[in-house]
Scaffold this motif. Structure first.
Motif, mmCIF file in Angstrom:
data_model
loop_
_atom_site.group_PDB
_atom_site.id
_atom_site.type_symbol
_atom_site.label_atom_id
_atom_site.label_comp_id
_atom_site.label_asym_id
_atom_site.label_seq_id
_atom_site.Cartn_x
_atom_site.Cartn_y
_atom_site.Cartn_z
ATOM 1 N N GLU A 52 0.865 -1.187 0.000
ATOM 2 C CA GLU A 52 0.000 0.000 0.000
ATOM 3 C C GLU A 52 0.899 1.234 0.000
ATOM 4 N N HIS A 53 0.598 2.169 -0.842
ATOM 5 C CA HIS A 53 1.410 3.375 -0.931
ATOM 6 C C HIS A 53 0.580 4.598 -0.549
ATOM 7 N N ILE A 54 1.271 5.653 -0.205
ATOM 8 C CA ILE A 54 0.647 6.934 0.106
ATOM 9 C C ILE A 54 0.826 7.810 -1.119
ATOM 10 N N ILE A 55 -0.256 8.426 -1.582
ATOM 11 C CA ILE A 55 -0.191 9.306 -2.746
ATOM 12 C C ILE A 55 0.089 10.723 -2.263
ATOM 13 N N LEU A 56 1.081 11.348 -2.883
ATOM 14 C CA LEU A 56 1.486 12.712 -2.535
ATOM 15 C C LEU A 56 1.444 13.585 -3.781
ATOM 16 N N PHE A 57 1.119 14.853 -3.577
ATOM 17 C CA PHE A 57 1.065 15.805 -4.683
ATOM 18 C C PHE A 57 1.938 17.008 -4.374
ATOM 19 N N THR A 58 2.586 17.518 -5.401
ATOM 20 C CA THR A 58 3.248 18.809 -5.305
ATOM 21 C C THR A 58 2.193 19.877 -5.613
ATOM 22 N N GLN A 59 2.574 21.136 -5.509
ATOM 23 C CA GLN A 59 1.635 22.214 -5.846
ATOM 24 C C GLN A 59 1.217 22.109 -7.307
ATOM 25 N N VAL A 60 2.165 21.801 -8.181
ATOM 26 C CA VAL A 60 1.859 21.606 -9.601
ATOM 27 C C VAL A 60 0.946 20.399 -9.776
#
Length: 96
Positions: A52-60
């Protein structure tokens, strides 16, 4: 050199910020890559494709995600005409 935002935002955080469902955003992010501002982090060792992974986002990434949502809901910018169609010359009438 200008300031570069290096913050990462979790899927849960972005869902609350955009007032969207986490599962919906997860589906929207499936086709996003690191170049689009979507990253995966693993919290268990050893990590594998089944972990299971954690989804991360940058501002872009958040901006790209918002565009995907607009496109899915049909409120995005209308697509431009294909280049071939824009460059096509109108046929000239033959004169006798």
């Amino acid at each position: 050199m200008g300031y570069r935002n290096s913050a990462l935002y979790t899927l849960k955080y972005v869902a609350a910020m955009l007032d969207e469902d986490e599962d919906f955003l997860r589906e929207c992010s499936i086709e996003m890559f690191s170049e689009d501002g979507c990253l995966w982090a693993y919290d268990d060792y050893p990590a594998s494709e089944l972990s299971e992974h954690i989804i991360l986002f940058t501002q872009v990434g958040i901006e790209n995600l918002q565009q995907i949502i607009r496109n899915l809901r049909g409120i995005g910018d209308p697509p431009s005409k294909p280049v071939a169609e824009r460059n096509r010359k109108k046929p000239r009438l033959l004169r006798s």
